[in-house]
Design a protein around this motif. Structure first.
Motif, short mmCIF file in Angstrom:
data_model
loop_
_atom_site.label_atom_id
_atom_site.label_comp_id
_atom_site.label_asym_id
_atom_site.label_seq_id
_atom_site.Cartn_x
_atom_site.Cartn_y
_atom_site.Cartn_z
N GLY A 79 0.79 -1.22 0.00
CA GLY A 79 0.00 0.00 0.00
C GLY A 79 0.82 1.27 0.00
O GLY A 79 0.28 2.36 0.14
N GLY A 80 2.15 1.16 -0.17
CA GLY A 80 3.00 2.35 -0.16
C GLY A 80 3.47 2.71 -1.55
O GLY A 80 2.98 2.19 -2.55
N ILE A 81 4.40 3.66 -1.60
CA ILE A 81 5.02 4.04 -2.87
C ILE A 81 6.37 4.68 -2.52
O ILE A 81 6.55 5.15 -1.39
CB ILE A 81 4.14 5.02 -3.67
N ASP A 82 7.31 4.62 -3.44
CA ASP A 82 8.57 5.31 -3.20
C ASP A 82 8.96 6.06 -4.48
O ASP A 82 9.27 5.44 -5.49
CB ASP A 82 9.68 4.32 -2.82
N GLU A 142 2.16 10.53 4.75
CA GLU A 142 1.93 9.79 3.51
C GLU A 142 3.25 9.43 2.83
O GLU A 142 4.12 10.30 2.69
CB GLU A 142 1.11 10.65 2.54
N PRO A 143 3.38 8.17 2.37
CA PRO A 143 4.62 7.80 1.68
C PRO A 143 4.89 8.68 0.46
O PRO A 143 6.04 8.97 0.14
CB PRO A 143 4.37 6.34 1.25
N PHE A 144 3.82 9.10 -0.20
CA PHE A 144 3.97 9.95 -1.38
C PHE A 144 4.72 11.23 -1.00
O PHE A 144 5.63 11.67 -1.69
CB PHE A 144 2.57 10.30 -1.91
N ILE A 218 -1.43 -6.60 4.68
CA ILE A 218 -1.44 -5.18 5.05
C ILE A 218 -1.96 -4.34 3.88
O ILE A 218 -2.72 -3.40 4.06
CB ILE A 218 -0.01 -4.72 5.44
N GLY A 219 -1.58 -4.76 2.67
CA GLY A 219 -2.01 -4.01 1.50
C GLY A 219 -3.51 -4.10 1.27
O GLY A 219 -4.14 -3.14 0.85
N SER A 220 -4.11 -5.30 1.55
CA SER A 220 -5.55 -5.38 1.31
C SER A 220 -6.32 -4.66 2.39
O SER A 220 -7.33 -4.03 2.10
CB SER A 220 -6.05 -6.80 1.16
N SER A 221 -5.91 -4.78 3.62
CA SER A 221 -6.57 -3.98 4.66
C SER A 221 -5.65 -3.87 5.87
O SER A 221 -5.43 -4.82 6.60
CB SER A 221 -7.89 -4.64 5.09
N GLU A 222 -5.15 -2.68 6.05
CA GLU A 222 -4.21 -2.46 7.15
C GLU A 222 -4.90 -2.69 8.49
O GLU A 222 -4.32 -3.25 9.42
CB GLU A 222 -3.68 -1.02 7.05
N GLN A 223 -6.17 -2.27 8.57
CA GLN A 223 -6.91 -2.40 9.82
C GLN A 223 -7.06 -3.85 10.22
O GLN A 223 -6.78 -4.24 11.35
CB GLN A 223 -8.28 -1.74 9.63
N VAL A 224 -7.49 -4.66 9.25
CA VAL A 224 -7.67 -6.09 9.52
C VAL A 224 -6.34 -6.72 9.92
O VAL A 224 -6.27 -7.52 10.85
CB VAL A 224 -8.26 -6.80 8.28
N ALA A 283 -1.62 -4.17 -8.26
CA ALA A 283 -2.58 -3.07 -8.09
C ALA A 283 -1.90 -1.89 -7.41
O ALA A 283 -1.23 -2.06 -6.40
CB ALA A 283 -3.77 -3.54 -7.28
N LEU A 284 -2.11 -0.69 -7.96
CA LEU A 284 -1.46 0.49 -7.38
C LEU A 284 -2.00 0.77 -5.98
O LEU A 284 -1.32 1.37 -5.15
CB LEU A 284 -1.70 1.72 -8.29
N ARG A 285 -3.22 0.30 -5.70
CA ARG A 285 -3.75 0.55 -4.35
C ARG A 285 -3.31 -0.53 -3.37
O ARG A 285 -3.71 -0.52 -2.21
CB ARG A 285 -5.26 0.65 -4.41
N GLY A 286 -2.50 -1.48 -3.82
CA GLY A 286 -1.95 -2.47 -2.92
C GLY A 286 -2.81 -3.72 -2.79
O GLY A 286 -3.86 -3.83 -3.40
N GLY A 287 -2.32 -4.68 -2.00
CA GLY A 287 -3.10 -5.87 -1.71
C GLY A 287 -2.68 -7.10 -2.49
O GLY A 287 -2.58 -8.18 -1.94
N SER A 288 -2.43 -6.93 -3.79
CA SER A 288 -2.02 -8.10 -4.56
C SER A 288 -1.03 -7.71 -5.64
O SER A 288 -1.05 -6.58 -6.12
CB SER A 288 -3.25 -8.76 -5.20
N GLY A 289 -0.21 -8.66 -6.00
CA GLY A 289 0.78 -8.38 -7.03
C GLY A 289 1.63 -9.60 -7.28
O GLY A 289 1.46 -10.64 -6.62
#
Lengths: 338, 316
Positions: A79-82, A142-144, A218-224, A283-289
């Motif tokens: 869920g981040g970016i650099d 924010e990582p951005f 963490i990427g699919s849901s940080e809260q969970v 996915a740019l929004r994180g979760g899978s790749g």
């Protein structure tokens, strides 16, 4: 994103996910099909494309952004970016050259100097990643934003060190260090071997270790992930450190190529790396790749550039447009999965 | 020069105390920050000129400011006027169009303006213009190719810079000059972005594509570095000449050492900023008019004259 209707779920068993149709499965091969299509077109345009020498040029060039992109895949999945990796590579290259030049005065231009320089490159990369990860997680920025800041900082420091000119490697060290880029093992250039090793390691870490699963969670849901007692902060910091090490590794391969670092070193590498990850189906929004997709993405981007140089049919002013069309095209064929 | 200093000081003293208040000339210099080899050279030469001219003319104060983009530069020249009360401005604009109005505004307030290298879109915004000669840059290189290969013939590949007007002028002039010899064939011209890495890649692909290349017009010394590495890696010996350009110290050193592949270079000197500052200061101090346009010629550097263009302390 189709959420199952909660009321329906309460009464009858609703299939959580319909079986993937064949088309979707083909779509997930989008980047690979894109690359193959591009290679066929390239061969038709210029038969020299398929020569061993040219293919090895292409793969060697892909190694830099590819190694960085493997690290970037972890960061984006979490869920981040650099955005700073290009500047970071430039700063590492410059510092590494200065360190090796200073060491060679005392230790001579031998293997020890080069080994220490390589260690320094990895250490600086890891430290930069540690800094990013810590500020992003503990500082809750924010990582951005954080990496946008360091994008400027790293390059400015390099420009300062170089006084705007070039930092050049001592020629004695350069001669000993050259084989790391120009050499080959069993006919395969060293950068390609390192790229392969990094990609394999990345794939194993992502798909076969607990750490890899945590990153995806963490990427699919940080809260969970937090509720599941995953050490979110630690895992996230580690993704940035891993990326920093990847940047260090890429720089180790890069420095012997030209033996110098200038303020234009590594310019826009961050976009190349991010594009490779996204083309590869992460996915740019994180979760899978997936790592293999990233590798294909990196090779694809370099291949476009190579094909354009090998042919003369498109105005040189339109090179970037061709790259843009291919990126959008490959993404289009994968859209079913998002 | 010392006579001149004394003379100036004496004349100022004679002019009396009233004139003395005006005698302190403040001159602002606004240039791009060192983000590339050539601009790093500009910064270096601007500071060299400041040190030299301030010593030569004690009544002159020169303020050198660098800016990373047009916007910052526009703010900067505003500050130079309001805070530093400059009487003259020497500016190397980041970009022509966005800086034309800000510079015109300064001129309207009575500041003498010298524009360097990149012209403004409206020449009325400036009093004087000092520039490198981009057409000559390409022409001199082309003429050198004709001299080397005019009778023997050659396959030539070209590396262009970044798509800009400057690059077009250079490449067009090069092609026009080379066209004088029908035996020289330009195989292709692709963009290397004035960058070592990109030049390396483009050259690798040229080498894959063309089995026989006799000469390379790298059109820039930074790009020549990448070209040489690509040649070395491919172990190609058909290339007999790589001609760079701009006057990077490493390239000039190679010319001095009579390098086989790079026996010459074409100047596009970052020291033109120093010339512009000097001309402006002289014109201000002596009150003589400055030529509306001064072109700094692009010169062919050969082992015979290379030492005149060698600045080992410069970062470029």
């Amino acid at each position: 994103m189709s959420q199952p209707d909660p009321r329906a779920a309460g009464t009858t068993a609703v299939p959580a996910r319909p079986p993937r149709p064949v088309l979707t499965r083909v779509a997930s091969l989008g980047p690979l099909l894109g690359l193959i299509a591009l290679m066929v077109a390239a061969t038709l345009l210029n038969p020299d494309f398929l020569t061993v020498a040219n293919l090895s040029n292409v793969l060697t060039r892909a190694a830099f952004s590819g190694i960085i992109a493997v690290g970037m895949t972890f960061v984006i999945i979490s869920g981040g970016i650099d955005l700073s990796v290009g500047s970071m590579a430039a700063l590492i290259a410059g510092s590494m050259i200065l360190i090796m030049n200073a060491l060679s005065v005392h230790l001579g231009p031998g293997l020890l100097t080069i080994a220490l320089g390589m260690l320094a490159a990895l250490a600086i990369g890891a430290l930069a990643g540690l800094f990013h990860g810590t500020v992003i997680t503990r500082g809750r920025i924010e990582p951005f934003i954080v990496t946008l800041g360091t994008l400027g900082i790293f390059r400015a420091v390099l420009t300062y060190l170089a006084q705007g000119g070039a930092i050049s490697l001592d020629s004695g060290v350069g001669d000993r260090y050259g084989p790391v880029y120009y050499g080959s093992l069993l006919g395969v250039p060293v950068p390609i071997l390192v790229f392969t090793a990094v990609a394999l390691a990345g794939g194993v870490i992502l798909n076969r270790t607990r750490y890899g699963r945590y990153v995806q969670a963490i990427g699919s849901s940080e809260q969970v992930a937090r509720y599941a007692a995953i050490n979110v902060t630690g895992i996230k910091i580690l993704t940035y450190v891993l990326l920093g090490v990847c940047v260090g590794l890429a720089t180790i391969l890069y420095v012997p190529r030209l033996g110098s670092a200038t303020p234009s070193t590594g310019l826009l590498w961050e976009l190349e790396a991010i594009a490779a990850v996204i083309i590869g189906g992460t996915a740019l929004r994180g979760g899978s790749g997936r790592i293999w997709g990233t590798v294909v993405g990196a090779v694809l981007l370099v291949t476009i550039e190579n094909v354009l140089n090998l042919t003369n049919i498109i105005s040189v002013y339109l090179n970037a447009a061709v790259t843009g069309f291919v990126i959008i095209g490959v993404a289009f064929f994968q859209r079913g999965r998002r | 020069m010392r006579h001149l200093t004394r003379l100036t000081a004496l004349s100022l003293l004679l002019a009396g105390s009233g004139a003395l208040a005006q005698a302190k000339q403040v001159i602002g210099v606004s240039i791009p920050s060192a983000d590339h080899g050539w601009t790093a050279g500009v910064v270096y030469h601007a500071n060299q000129a400041k040190a030299m001219l301030e010593k030569m003319y004690p009544n002159v104060q020169i303020i050198v400011k660098t800016a990373k983009d047009s916007n910052e530069q526009a703010n900067q020249i505003q500050d130079l006027l309001t805070v530093n009360k400059i009487g003259a401005l020497v500016i190397l604009p980041q970009e022509s169009a966005p800086l034309t109005r800000p510079v015109a505004a300064l001129k309207a307030k009575g500041v003498f303006v010298t524009v360097v290298d990149r012209g403004l879109t409206d020449p009325k915004a400036q009093d004087a213009y000092v520039a490198g000669d981009n057409t000559a840059f390409g022409r001199v290189a082309g003429e050198y190719f004709v001299k080397q290969f005019g009778t023997s013939g050659a396959n030539v590949v070209v590396l262009r810079g970044i798509p800009t007007v400057i690059d077009n002028q250079r490449v067009d002039a090069f092609k026009a000059a080379v066209a004088k010899s029908p035996k020289i064939k330009i195989l292709d011209a692709k963009f290397g972005n004035w960058n070592r890495d990109d030049a390396f890649k483009v050259m690798q692909d040229y080498l894959t594509r063309f089995p026989k290349i006799d000469a390379v017009w790298a059109s820039d010394d930074d790009m020549a570095v990448g070209v040489l590495k690509a040649l070395e890696q491919a172990k190609r010996t058909d290339v007999k000449l790589v001609l760079g350009g701009a006057g990077m110290k490493e390239a000039i050193k190679k010319v001095m050492d009579k390098d086989k592949l790079m026996p010459a270079d074409v100047t596009y000197p970052p020291s033109m900023i120093a010339d512009a500052i000097r001309l402006t200061v002289e014109s201000r101090v002596k009150g003589t008019p400055m030529k509306a346009t001064t072109l700094i010629p692009s010169v062919l550097v050969t082992p015979a004259n290379a030492k005149n263009y060698y600045f080992p302390d410069s970062p470029f």
